[in-house]
Design an enzyme around this catalytic site. Sequence first.
Site, PDB file in Angstrom:
ATOM      1  N   TYR A   1     -11.506   6.100  -3.312  1.00 11.66           N
ATOM      2  CA  TYR A   1     -11.558   6.555  -2.047  1.00 11.66           C
ATOM      3  C   TYR A   1     -10.702   7.820  -1.822  1.00 11.66           C
ATOM      4  CZ  TYR A   1     -10.363   6.557   3.147  1.00 11.66           C
ATOM      5  OH  TYR A   1      -9.929   6.941   4.242  1.00 11.66           O
TER       6      TYR A   1
ATOM      7  N   ASP B   1      -9.770   2.968 -19.069  1.00 13.83           N
ATOM      8  CA  ASP B   1      -8.828   2.413 -18.439  1.00 13.83           C
ATOM      9  C   ASP B   1      -7.348   3.107 -18.673  1.00 13.83           C
ATOM     10  OD1 ASP B   1      -6.667   0.459 -18.018  1.00 13.83           O
ATOM     11  OD2 ASP B   1      -8.163  -0.809 -17.612  1.00 13.83           O
TER      12      ASP B   1
ATOM     13  N   SER C   1       3.472   4.278  -1.420  1.00 15.73           N
ATOM     14  CA  SER C   1       2.798   3.894  -0.152  1.00 15.73           C
ATOM     15  C   SER C   1       4.133   3.547   0.756  1.00 15.73           C
ATOM     16  CB  SER C   1       2.139   2.338  -0.445  1.00 15.73           C
ATOM     17  OG  SER C   1       2.032   1.837   0.901  1.00 15.73           O
ATOM     18  N   ALA C   2       3.756   3.650   2.192  1.00 18.91           N
ATOM     19  CA  ALA C   2       4.796   3.484   3.377  1.00 18.91           C
ATOM     20  C   ALA C   2       5.206   1.950   3.203  1.00 18.91           C
ATOM     21  CB  ALA C   2       4.390   3.484   4.769  1.00 18.91           C
TER      22      ALA C   2
ATOM     23  N   TYR D   1       2.064  -6.232  -4.477  1.00 15.99           N
ATOM     24  CA  TYR D   1       1.564  -4.488  -4.461  1.00 15.99           C
ATOM     25  C   TYR D   1       2.663  -3.833  -4.056  1.00 15.99           C
ATOM     26  CZ  TYR D   1      -0.765  -0.604  -2.505  1.00 15.99           C
ATOM     27  OH  TYR D   1      -0.919   0.651  -2.127  1.00 15.99           O
TER      28      TYR D   1
ATOM     29  N   LYS E   1       4.627  -0.455  -6.254  1.00 13.95           N
ATOM     30  CA  LYS E   1       4.709   0.703  -6.092  1.00 13.95           C
ATOM     31  C   LYS E   1       6.264   1.295  -6.072  1.00 13.95           C
ATOM     32  CE  LYS E   1       0.600   1.946  -5.183  1.00 13.95           C
ATOM     33  NZ  LYS E   1      -0.257   2.941  -5.970  1.00 13.95           N
TER      34      LYS E   1
ATOM     35  N   PHE F   1       0.951   6.852   4.781  1.00 18.04           N
ATOM     36  CA  PHE F   1       0.952   5.878   5.844  1.00 18.04           C
ATOM     37  C   PHE F   1      -0.486   5.273   5.795  1.00 18.04           C
ATOM     38  CE2 PHE F   1       5.153   5.509   7.596  1.00 18.04           C
ATOM     39  CZ  PHE F   1       5.577   6.329   6.519  1.00 18.04           C
TER      40      PHE F   1
HETATM   41  P1  NAD Z   1      -9.233   3.268  -4.666  1.00 15.00           P
HETATM   42  O1  NAD Z   1      -9.334   1.545  -5.321  1.00 15.00           O
HETATM   43  O2  NAD Z   1     -10.477   3.286  -3.972  1.00 15.00           O
HETATM   44  O3  NAD Z   1      -8.929   4.092  -5.778  1.00 15.00           O
HETATM   45  C1  NAD Z   1      -8.370   3.483  -7.077  1.00 15.00           C
HETATM   46  C2  NAD Z   1      -9.204   4.095  -8.105  1.00 15.00           C
HETATM   47  O4  NAD Z   1      -8.581   3.753  -9.469  1.00 15.00           O
HETATM   48  C3  NAD Z   1     -10.655   3.266  -8.399  1.00 15.00           C
HETATM   49  O5  NAD Z   1     -11.561   4.247  -8.686  1.00 15.00           O
HETATM   50  C4  NAD Z   1     -10.273   2.552  -9.626  1.00 15.00           C
HETATM   51  O6  NAD Z   1     -11.912   2.122 -10.164  1.00 15.00           O
HETATM   52  C5  NAD Z   1      -9.557   3.068 -10.275  1.00 15.00           C
HETATM   53  N1  NAD Z   1      -8.485   2.648 -11.242  1.00 15.00           N
HETATM   54  C6  NAD Z   1      -7.985   1.146 -11.009  1.00 15.00           C
HETATM   55  N2  NAD Z   1      -7.170   0.740 -11.878  1.00 15.00           N
HETATM   56  C7  NAD Z   1      -7.257   1.522 -13.097  1.00 15.00           C
HETATM   57  C8  NAD Z   1      -6.942   1.320 -14.343  1.00 15.00           C
HETATM   58  N3  NAD Z   1      -6.400   0.731 -14.998  1.00 15.00           N
HETATM   59  N4  NAD Z   1      -7.617   2.450 -15.323  1.00 15.00           N
HETATM   60  C9  NAD Z   1      -8.349   3.658 -14.707  1.00 15.00           C
HETATM   61  N5  NAD Z   1      -8.944   3.674 -13.325  1.00 15.00           N
HETATM   62  C10 NAD Z   1      -8.396   2.660 -12.561  1.00 15.00           C
HETATM   63  O7  NAD Z   1      -7.951   3.113  -3.980  1.00 15.00           O
HETATM   64  P2  NAD Z   1      -7.516   4.341  -3.028  1.00 15.00           P
HETATM   65  O8  NAD Z   1      -7.644   3.807  -1.404  1.00 15.00           O
HETATM   66  O9  NAD Z   1      -8.215   5.607  -3.577  1.00 15.00           O
HETATM   67  O10 NAD Z   1      -6.149   4.330  -3.469  1.00 15.00           O
HETATM   68  C11 NAD Z   1      -5.611   5.316  -4.514  1.00 15.00           C
HETATM   69  C12 NAD Z   1      -4.030   4.875  -4.508  1.00 15.00           C
HETATM   70  O11 NAD Z   1      -3.611   5.253  -3.400  1.00 15.00           O
HETATM   71  C13 NAD Z   1      -3.809   3.659  -5.170  1.00 15.00           C
HETATM   72  O12 NAD Z   1      -2.646   3.868  -5.956  1.00 15.00           O
HETATM   73  C14 NAD Z   1      -3.275   2.984  -3.922  1.00 15.00           C
HETATM   74  O13 NAD Z   1      -2.352   1.884  -3.950  1.00 15.00           O
HETATM   75  C15 NAD Z   1      -2.711   3.983  -3.175  1.00 15.00           C
HETATM   76  N6  NAD Z   1      -2.496   4.046  -1.510  1.00 15.00           N
HETATM   77  C16 NAD Z   1      -3.679   3.828  -0.968  1.00 15.00           C
HETATM   78  C17 NAD Z   1      -3.539   3.484   0.492  1.00 15.00           C
HETATM   79  C18 NAD Z   1      -4.684   3.156   1.050  1.00 15.00           C
HETATM   80  O14 NAD Z   1      -4.765   2.748   2.417  1.00 15.00           O
HETATM   81  N7  NAD Z   1      -6.055   3.391   0.584  1.00 15.00           N
HETATM   82  C19 NAD Z   1      -2.453   3.464   0.975  1.00 15.00           C
HETATM   83  C20 NAD Z   1      -1.244   3.767   0.393  1.00 15.00           C
HETATM   84  C21 NAD Z   1      -1.357   4.124  -1.037  1.00 15.00           C
HETATM   85  C1  UD1 Z   2      -2.395  -2.799   4.936  1.00 15.52           C
HETATM   86  C2  UD1 Z   2      -1.375  -3.326   3.953  1.00 15.52           C
HETATM   87  C3  UD1 Z   2      -0.289  -2.041   3.413  1.00 15.52           C
HETATM   88  C4  UD1 Z   2      -1.139  -1.368   2.475  1.00 15.52           C
HETATM   89  C5  UD1 Z   2      -2.279  -0.765   3.775  1.00 15.52           C
HETATM   90  C6  UD1 Z   2      -3.298   0.096   3.087  1.00 15.52           C
HETATM   91  C7  UD1 Z   2      -0.886  -5.485   4.808  1.00 15.52           C
HETATM   92  C8  UD1 Z   2      -0.067  -6.519   5.314  1.00 15.52           C
HETATM   93  N1  UD1 Z   2      -0.601  -4.413   4.625  1.00 15.52           N
HETATM   94  O1  UD1 Z   2      -1.371  -2.166   5.864  1.00 15.52           O
HETATM   95  O2  UD1 Z   2       0.448  -2.644   2.379  1.00 15.52           O
HETATM   96  O3  UD1 Z   2      -0.544  -0.166   2.247  1.00 15.52           O
HETATM   97  O4  UD1 Z   2      -3.228  -1.717   4.249  1.00 15.52           O
HETATM   98  O5  UD1 Z   2      -3.958  -0.416   2.108  1.00 15.52           O
HETATM   99  O6  UD1 Z   2      -1.938  -6.110   4.234  1.00 15.52           O
HETATM  100  N2  UD1 Z   2      -5.940  -5.462  11.853  1.00 15.52           N
HETATM  101  C9  UD1 Z   2      -6.589  -6.369  12.593  1.00 15.52           C
HETATM  102  N3  UD1 Z   2      -7.929  -6.822  12.148  1.00 15.52           N
HETATM  103  C10 UD1 Z   2      -8.340  -6.712  11.009  1.00 15.52           C
HETATM  104  C11 UD1 Z   2      -7.578  -5.788  10.042  1.00 15.52           C
HETATM  105  C12 UD1 Z   2      -6.353  -5.143  10.700  1.00 15.52           C
HETATM  106  O7  UD1 Z   2      -6.030  -6.614  13.891  1.00 15.52           O
HETATM  107  O8  UD1 Z   2      -9.299  -7.269  10.882  1.00 15.52           O
HETATM  108  C13 UD1 Z   2      -4.492  -4.990  12.354  1.00 15.52           C
HETATM  109  C14 UD1 Z   2      -3.422  -5.348  11.498  1.00 15.52           C
HETATM  110  O9  UD1 Z   2      -2.803  -6.432  11.982  1.00 15.52           O
HETATM  111  C15 UD1 Z   2      -2.374  -3.965  11.757  1.00 15.52           C
HETATM  112  C16 UD1 Z   2      -3.471  -2.805  11.720  1.00 15.52           C
HETATM  113  O10 UD1 Z   2      -4.745  -3.572  12.263  1.00 15.52           O
HETATM  114  O11 UD1 Z   2      -1.886  -4.000  12.830  1.00 15.52           O
HETATM  115  C17 UD1 Z   2      -3.733  -2.012  10.583  1.00 15.52           C
HETATM  116  O12 UD1 Z   2      -4.077  -2.969   9.759  1.00 15.52           O
HETATM  117  P1  UD1 Z   2      -4.583  -2.623   8.125  1.00 15.52           P
HETATM  118  O13 UD1 Z   2      -5.617  -1.581   8.158  1.00 15.52           O
HETATM  119  O14 UD1 Z   2      -4.738  -3.754   7.336  1.00 15.52           O
HETATM  120  O15 UD1 Z   2      -3.122  -1.673   7.481  1.00 15.52           O
HETATM  121  P2  UD1 Z   2      -2.024  -2.259   7.424  1.00 15.52           P
HETATM  122  O16 UD1 Z   2      -1.782  -3.783   7.787  1.00 15.52           O
HETATM  123  O17 UD1 Z   2      -0.947  -1.127   7.927  1.00 15.52           O
END
Ligand code: NAD
Ligand code: UD1
Length: 362
Positions: free
Chosen positions: A14, A61, A127-128, A151, A155, A199
Amino acid sequence: MNKKTILVTGGAGYIGSHACVELLQTGFNVVVVDNFSNSKPESLRRVHAITGLSPTLYQADIRDKQALSDLFANETIDAVIHFAGLKAVGESCQQPLTYYNNNVYGTLVLLEAMEAANVKQLIFSSSATVYGEATCQQYAEDLSLGAINPYGRSKQMIEDILRDVSAADKINHASFMRTNDLLPHRQLRKWKIVLLRYFNPIGAHESGMIGEDPNGIPNNLLPYILQVASGKLAQLSVWGDDYPTRDGTGIRDYIHVVDLVKGHIKALAALDGEQFATGNCKAYNLGAGMGYSVLDIINTFEKVTGRAINYKIAPRRAGDLAEYFANPALALAELNWHTEKNLDDMLIDAWRWQSNNPEGYE
Ligand code: NAD
Ligand code: UD1
């Protein structure tokens, strides 16, 4: 001037696919390594459709030492943006070993390959969630860390490893200077590391061609809302309306994914600046600095898309906090970065992606 080449781990995911678009459009060469464990090659075809340019793809990988060694031997990499990792909090509680292996061990293999290739510039997706249950609501980077699930701990462990790797430069530099007074300094390339604490990234590229494509039933709020709006899911559960917040529902700092990836471009530029001139490892929050409640998100989504969201109030979700948002002042001061898009943009763009691609990349 030669174009810089950036290795993007997890570049088909993503955030990674949006980063590829931004990097290519900014003029970088891009190499992607992805094992497609949570993504599809189609996302990279869409990156090409948007930009007219293609990243070089290594389907591998990051834990595969030989594959990484071959990659660094074949490509001249200037810096790495490390997105590859598993990210579902609930799943990490059920399968902690899988998460530590993929996220922590995977990062170790990557760092060893980087060190062997003398590539020492890294932007890491933190991540936050590393702040855990901080007592204040607005998180600044100097808060103590205390992740509360595997998770988040993966991080936090990676952040610790990266701080140690950077700190070791100073020790090694001092002992090198004692024993190799006459050797040139070029052997002393220093680690330059930026930890970006995201965030809540939401939204999609404005083309509607790339976006978040969750596997199965989404856990996160916006992907769930999108599937209710498109009729794939019947009803959203709002997890709790009895929090001490302005409307009782949880408040988070939502950030447009395009703003987020622009933060990475700014971080790459900062690696060439004074802050990092002699090596460094620094964390920056990437957030808007303000929060929206679950009901704000539902109401705004209904307003900007004209789609009604069927929802019910349900009990609180275990592990959720009432309210937190970023203090993004450091990213503004040192990376010259701030968010540009507002909540309407985030929801309109997310809905465009969902309505153009009801089955994601299938
Ligand atoms: P995502 O799952 O869409 O993307 C991760 C990508 O990494 C995928 O394409 C997956 O196939 C690849 N991948 C996973 N493990 C691998 C491995 N061992 N070798 C090679 N490829 C591998 O996730 P995203 O939402 O794009 O998140 C990207 C990064 O940001 C992640 O590290 C995630 O923890 C961090 N992050 C995401 C969020 C969020 O809300 N999306 C929030 C905070 C931090
Ligand atoms: C979650 C993860 C966090 C991660 C982030 C991004 C948890 C406890 N935290 O954050 O570690 O970094 O995703 O991947 O899982 N909500 C609803 N209904 C739903 C889904 C969510 O009410 O079906 C509410 C939640 O209670 C929260 C807000 O929406 O208040 C955001 O939730 P979400 O999108 O899951 O993100 P976080 O909980 O902030």
